[in-house]
Design a protein around this motif. Sequence first.
Motif: not given
Length: 84
Positions: A15-24, A64-68
Amino acid sequence: MENRIAIIGTIVENSEAVEKINAVLHEYSDYILGRMGIPQAKRHMNIITIVIEAPNDVISALSGKLGMIPNVNIKTVYSKVTTQ
């Protein structure tokens, strides 16, 4: 440039990745037609489906950005039909 419809299926294993996903996703919000999130608390994961209409290069860049992002797995399915 011709647009295509695509679905980006995302499984978030931390769940720590959710913030990065939302930004992308915010960067590409002009192209996103819809988004559905399904939390799976018992499995400690989230499932996000994104429907996008954009040129191929934009779809590829978003995928690509999400996959990284660590702990994020994605698959992209493209339609064969192009739109104007």
